[in-house]
Design a protein around this motif. Structure first.
Motif, mmCIF file in Angstrom:
data_model
loop_
_atom_site.group_PDB
_atom_site.id
_atom_site.type_symbol
_atom_site.label_atom_id
_atom_site.label_comp_id
_atom_site.label_asym_id
_atom_site.label_seq_id
_atom_site.Cartn_x
_atom_site.Cartn_y
_atom_site.Cartn_z
ATOM 1 N N LEU A 324 3.150 -10.563 15.603
ATOM 2 C CA LEU A 324 4.110 -11.258 14.869
ATOM 3 C C LEU A 324 4.975 -11.087 14.058
ATOM 4 C CD1 LEU A 324 3.113 -15.374 15.551
ATOM 5 C CD2 LEU A 324 4.399 -13.916 16.771
ATOM 6 N N GLY A 325 4.402 -10.531 13.501
ATOM 7 C CA GLY A 325 5.142 -9.855 11.925
ATOM 8 C C GLY A 325 4.190 -9.515 10.925
ATOM 9 N N ILE A 326 4.813 -8.957 9.914
ATOM 10 C CA ILE A 326 4.038 -8.341 8.538
ATOM 11 C C ILE A 326 4.260 -8.897 7.662
ATOM 12 C CG2 ILE A 326 2.154 -6.829 7.305
ATOM 13 C CD1 ILE A 326 2.399 -5.409 10.148
ATOM 14 N N GLU A 327 3.579 -10.112 6.289
ATOM 15 C CA GLU A 327 4.555 -10.461 5.407
ATOM 16 C C GLU A 327 4.853 -10.360 4.169
ATOM 17 O OE1 GLU A 327 3.832 -14.284 5.359
ATOM 18 O OE2 GLU A 327 1.575 -14.698 5.175
ATOM 19 N N LEU A 328 3.116 -9.404 4.401
ATOM 20 C CA LEU A 328 2.801 -9.050 2.610
ATOM 21 C C LEU A 328 2.023 -7.210 2.915
ATOM 22 C CD1 LEU A 328 2.364 -9.121 -0.639
ATOM 23 C CD2 LEU A 328 0.747 -9.907 0.474
ATOM 24 N N PHE A 329 2.662 -6.069 2.583
ATOM 25 C CA PHE A 329 1.626 -4.576 2.925
ATOM 26 C C PHE A 329 1.221 -4.776 1.043
ATOM 27 C CE2 PHE A 329 4.871 -4.529 5.744
ATOM 28 C CZ PHE A 329 4.026 -3.985 6.585
ATOM 29 N N VAL A 330 -0.418 -5.163 1.284
ATOM 30 C CA VAL A 330 -0.747 -4.315 -0.224
ATOM 31 C C VAL A 330 -1.526 -2.798 -0.252
ATOM 32 C CG1 VAL A 330 -2.611 -4.885 -1.758
ATOM 33 C CG2 VAL A 330 -1.451 -6.578 -0.695
ATOM 34 N N LEU A 331 -1.051 -1.805 -1.027
ATOM 35 C CA LEU A 331 -1.926 -0.851 -0.788
ATOM 36 C C LEU A 331 -2.637 -0.224 -2.177
ATOM 37 C CD1 LEU A 331 -1.716 2.550 0.423
ATOM 38 C CD2 LEU A 331 0.267 2.509 -1.257
ATOM 39 N N GLU A 332 -3.449 0.037 -1.394
ATOM 40 C CA GLU A 332 -5.095 0.077 -2.799
ATOM 41 C C GLU A 332 -5.567 1.590 -2.934
ATOM 42 O OE1 GLU A 332 -7.912 -2.949 -3.065
ATOM 43 O OE2 GLU A 332 -8.596 -2.294 -4.803
ATOM 44 N N ALA A 333 -5.257 1.858 -3.899
ATOM 45 C CA ALA A 333 -6.174 3.244 -3.996
ATOM 46 C C ALA A 333 -8.021 2.901 -4.697
ATOM 47 C CB ALA A 333 -5.434 4.405 -5.115
ATOM 48 N N SER A 334 -8.822 3.797 -3.856
ATOM 49 C CA SER A 334 -10.392 2.514 -4.217
ATOM 50 C C SER A 334 -10.589 4.159 -4.110
ATOM 51 C CB SER A 334 -10.229 2.612 -2.852
ATOM 52 O OG SER A 334 -10.250 2.823 -1.376
ATOM 53 N N LYS A 335 -10.000 4.676 -4.186
ATOM 54 C CA LYS A 335 -11.124 6.363 -5.754
ATOM 55 C C LYS A 335 -10.199 6.671 -5.333
ATOM 56 C CE LYS A 335 -14.204 9.773 -4.051
ATOM 57 N NZ LYS A 335 -15.221 10.182 -3.141
ATOM 58 N N VAL A 336 -9.565 7.607 -6.851
ATOM 59 C CA VAL A 336 -8.829 8.452 -7.367
ATOM 60 C C VAL A 336 -9.519 9.563 -8.007
ATOM 61 C CG1 VAL A 336 -7.044 6.973 -7.859
ATOM 62 C CG2 VAL A 336 -8.097 7.274 -9.334
ATOM 63 N N GLU A 337 -8.847 10.997 -8.916
ATOM 64 C CA GLU A 337 -10.031 11.733 -9.753
ATOM 65 C C GLU A 337 -8.637 12.607 -10.067
ATOM 66 O OE1 GLU A 337 -11.524 14.322 -6.823
ATOM 67 O OE2 GLU A 337 -9.797 15.096 -6.343
ATOM 68 N N ASP A 338 -8.828 12.882 -11.128
ATOM 69 C CA ASP A 338 -8.552 14.143 -12.396
ATOM 70 C C ASP A 338 -7.921 15.056 -11.500
ATOM 71 O OD1 ASP A 338 -8.794 11.907 -14.307
ATOM 72 O OD2 ASP A 338 -9.854 13.384 -14.972
ATOM 73 N N MET A 339 -6.410 15.458 -12.045
ATOM 74 C CA MET A 339 -6.129 16.629 -11.009
ATOM 75 C C MET A 339 -5.755 18.024 -11.717
ATOM 76 S SD MET A 339 -3.526 16.015 -7.830
ATOM 77 C CE MET A 339 -2.432 17.041 -7.601
ATOM 78 N N GLU A 340 -6.596 18.747 -11.745
ATOM 79 C CA GLU A 340 -5.333 19.890 -11.961
ATOM 80 C C GLU A 340 -4.560 19.989 -11.392
ATOM 81 O OE1 GLU A 340 -7.022 23.334 -11.143
ATOM 82 O OE2 GLU A 340 -8.185 22.889 -9.892
ATOM 83 N N THR A 341 -3.409 20.077 -13.030
ATOM 84 C CA THR A 341 -1.881 20.522 -12.349
ATOM 85 C C THR A 341 -1.611 21.846 -11.969
ATOM 86 O OG1 THR A 341 -1.881 20.572 -14.863
ATOM 87 C CG2 THR A 341 -0.898 18.105 -13.311
#
Lengths: 498, 240
Positions: A324-341
């Motif tokens: 019927l429709g989506i009323e809330l979006f939740v985006l969660e990054a459960s795993k992040v890591e350091d990135m070499e730039t």
């Protein structure tokens, strides 16, 4: 408004923390030890051990004389800071400003918080009881200054709550050690007969400065509230979560894509600023009928590129049922890591396996058809053909051993297939073999190459491999399992050469 | 007069090639693969890099021969440190065998898929990735539309694509630059000694865009192709 501070002292911080993770230790007198100048010295002692006479600073050998059943455990440096941080994070429910006070305490700015628990007494009781129930031997005190609270928590026998403006009376009867001073100054004060802080309060400041330096004056002023003491509060980690509530329920794929893009651009902005890359993310779509639909992505290397992550989510959009429709979006990054730039380059340089484009390609493939389909092989130190390769754990793992030099078939059958064979002399290569009702006359052959079983893994026959070429020029890898005279010798086709 | 005409026709042919998008090769780029006389069959006399090639494999033996031939070409293409992707059907390709062809097998990423649709999707995505050196894909069928998509992807990224078609039935037209068929041939006699000689194949170009079809015999000797001259069979046939 008058500021109020609370100091919490954990008398046996390290040992209580350890007893929590290893409940068996609770009944035993145990100490944490560390080698100092060729002696094993006690760095922390549990309350039971202390009662029996093993104190911090003693050599373990001496302590053992007093407490024969003493258990000594190696101390790990930095443990106290970790424990205090965890306790501090727990305390944030009572006040937003919590500072770590190494080595064994916490300082809380409780201005305007205590009335929520009726009074300061109730507030203090609540915290201390909770901590004691959790297994920490905690003492706490409340005063106008962190210095006074610190002193009262550790040294006072009277009420732990110092009324506003009464710090000088509260600390006057306490020993000079309650002022958080260095051992040298304490020793000098001891020599000069200062058993309590009281006499110091009435002495003129220049005299004190000349004899003991500025530290003593600063500490005194901090305790009395003449100088402000700044606490460095603990910052709790903010989870990598973005929310997008929608005014109208979203029902179309385009709408979902726009929502994901919005969330991703917010999240990636933060990741970029912190130098992090996303490895795993979950999108939760909360529908108006109360159900939650989830979609997840994983990347093989940390990424904060909106376009790439959007492509990965794009492969999942079809699986999100909006109903019927989506009323809330939740985006969660459960795993992040350091990135070499990596510096942007004008010319695309071939970076091989470290190429970002390659990692992004593999992420897309994994998102569409599953990560288990992608493999990289490394040589394994086994002669047995089925075990001669192992799957690489990561994209950049390099082989530890060289690849084998022997001729190996370009196509290997998963399970060797049985063939009928005729050989002239028992140990000669076969002359004819029949596979799938087709007869192959063998013109040339190389071999045998004997490959033995790894007896420590599995029993069974060895294999004698031959490379054979039939009259049409097709080349095969065939083997005989076991000795010819054994009676159970069987022939198998195992692979095709180019 | 005849010479002048021939020159004129030659020039016209070159012009036509240029209009069709074939740039004349930079000097020194020809013959890199060591395919010898085969390269002469292609437009401008150079093996088409950044194109999709199609290999027809009727049987398991032919599939093995085709894999070997592609691996030989890959070894040159991967020499600059590039990465290859091999999309297979049932993980039959045996990685250690690639080292006999001068390729470090850990430089190849293997993707195993059962459906042709998935395999072609992955191949198209991989061909769009400019960092790769070559993409090999084993499929059952390939229709014109799919091959056209692959060709378009390749034109952007300059990646080499090879399609190993396991189909044995009637072959439909595709947009690939060339259609090959590789068969194993008996290896050369070692002067009465027992054992096998170098790997030897009959390489047949069934179709070439703007080139000559033909049949050749190649051997794989010490990490390079060596044409075997005495068995050369060439067929003069123009295919548009």
């Amino acid at each position: 408004m008058q500021k109020r501070f609370m100091a919490i002292w954990f008398r046996h911080l390290l040992t209580d923390g350890l007893a929590l993770s290893q409940p068996g230790l609770k009944e035993l007198p145990f100490v944490l030890v560390m080698p100092v100048k060729n002696r094993i010295v006690i760095t922390a002692s549990s309350s039971l051990a202390e009662q029996q006479g093993a104190f911090t600073g003693m050599a373990v050998a001496d302590a053992r004389a007093a407490v024969p059943e003493l258990v000594a455990i190696d101390d790990t440096p930095g443990k106290a800071a970790k424990l205090l941080r965890l306790l501090g994070l727990w305390c944030i429910r009572y006040t937003p400003i919590v500072a770590i006070d190494l080595p064994d305490g916490l300082l809380l700015d409780i201005s305007g918080c205590a009335h929520l628990w009726d009074s300061e007494r109730g507030y203090l009781k609540e915290i201390v009881l909770k901590l004691r129930n959790a297994g920490f031997d905690a003492r706490a005190a409340i005063a106008d200054t962190p210095g006074a609270a610190w002193a009262v928590a550790r040294f006072a026998r009277a009420s732990p709550i110092v009324p506003s403006g009464k710090q000088s009376q509260a600390i006057a009867g306490l020993p000079p050690a309650a002022l958080r001073l260095e051992p040298e100054i304490l020793e000098r004060l001891q020599k000069l007969g200062f058993r309590t802080i009281g006499p110091l309060l009435s002495m003129p400041a220049p005299t004190l400065r000349r004899r003991f330096g500025t530290t003593l004056l600063t500490r005194l002023d901090q305790a009395l509230g003449k100088i402000n003491e700044v606490l460095v509060p603990i910052a709790p980690p903010v989870p990598y979560v973005e929310r997008l509530p929608c005014l109208e329920p979203i029902r179309t794929a385009v709408g979902i894509e726009i929502a994901i893009e919005k969330l991703l651009s917010e999240l990636c902005l933060r990741l970029q600023a912190e130098g992090k890359g996303l490895r795993k993310a979950v999108l939760k779509c909360i529908r108006i009928d109360g159900h939650t639909v989830q979609a997840g992505i994983t990347t093989s290397r940390g990424s904060h590129s909106v376009s790439h992550l959007l492509k990965l989510f794009g492969l999942q959009i079809a699986r999100i049922e909006p109903a019927l429709g989506i009323e809330l979006f939740v985006l969660e990054a459960s795993k992040v890591e350091d990135m070499e730039t990596v510096q942007e380059q004008i010319w695309a340089v071939d970076r091989g396996l470290a190429d970002t484009a390659l990692a992004e390609l593999l992420d897309r493939v994994a998102g569409k058809v599953g990560a288990e389909t992608i493999r990289r092989y490394l040589p394994a130190e086994h002669y047995w053909p089925e075990r001669s390769v192992k799957v690489a754990a990561s994209l950049t793992e390099e082989p530890q051993v060289a690849w084998p030099e022997q001729m190996r078939p370009i196509r290997l059958l998963h399970t060797p297939e049985s063939i009928e064979v005729m050989a002239l002399v028992p140990d000669n290569p076969p002359k004819i073999f029949i596979y799938k009702n087709k007869r192959h006359d063998i013109i040339k052959a190389d071999g045998p190459e004997r490959i033995g079983r790894e007896w420590w893994r599995d029993g069974g026959q060895h294999r004698d491999y031959f490379i054979v070429e039939d009259s049409e020029g097709q080349r095969y890898w065939v083997f005989r399992s076991g000795h010819y005279d054994g009676g159970d010798a069987r022939w198998y086709l195992h692979g095709y050469f180019a | 007069m005849v010479a002048a005409k021939r020159e004129l026709i030659g020039k016209l042919q070159k012009d036509i090639l240029q209009w069709e998008g074939y740039k004349p090769p930079a000097p020194g780029t020809g013959g890199l693969l060591g395919l010898g006389p085969i390269e002469a069959a292609f437009p401008n006399g150079v093996f088409p890099i950044a194109a999709v090639h199609e290999l027809v494999c009727g049987s398991a033996e032919q599939a093995a021969a085709g894999s070997g031939f592609v691996t030989g070409i890959l070894s040159t293409l991967l020499q600059q440190g590039g990465i290859g992707v091999w999309i297979g059907r049932s993980r039959q390709l045996f990685a250690p065998a690639l080292s006999t062809f001068g390729i470090m097998p850990h430089k190849i990423i293997f993707i195993s898929l059962h459906k042709d649709k998935d395999a072609l999707w992955v191949m198209e995505e991989a061909l769009k990735c400019a960092g790769l050196a070559a993409v090999v894909c084993e499929v059952g069928e390939l229709d014109f539309k799919q091959s056209r998509r692959l060709q378009l992807a390749v034109e952007q990224s300059r990646v080499n694509g090879f399609v190993l078609r396991n189909a044995s039935g009637k072959l439909n037209a595709t947009a690939c630059a060339a259609r090959w068929q590789i068969k194993s041939l008996p290896s050369a006699d070692l002067g009465g000694l027992p054992g096998l000689g170098f790997l030897r194949w009959q390489v047949e170009l069934l179709k070439v865009r703007n080139g000559q079809t033909g049949k050749w015999v190649l051997e794989w000797q010490e990490n390079r192709f060596v044409p075997v001259e005495e068995l050369l069979i060439s067929e003069e046939r123009q295919v548009g």
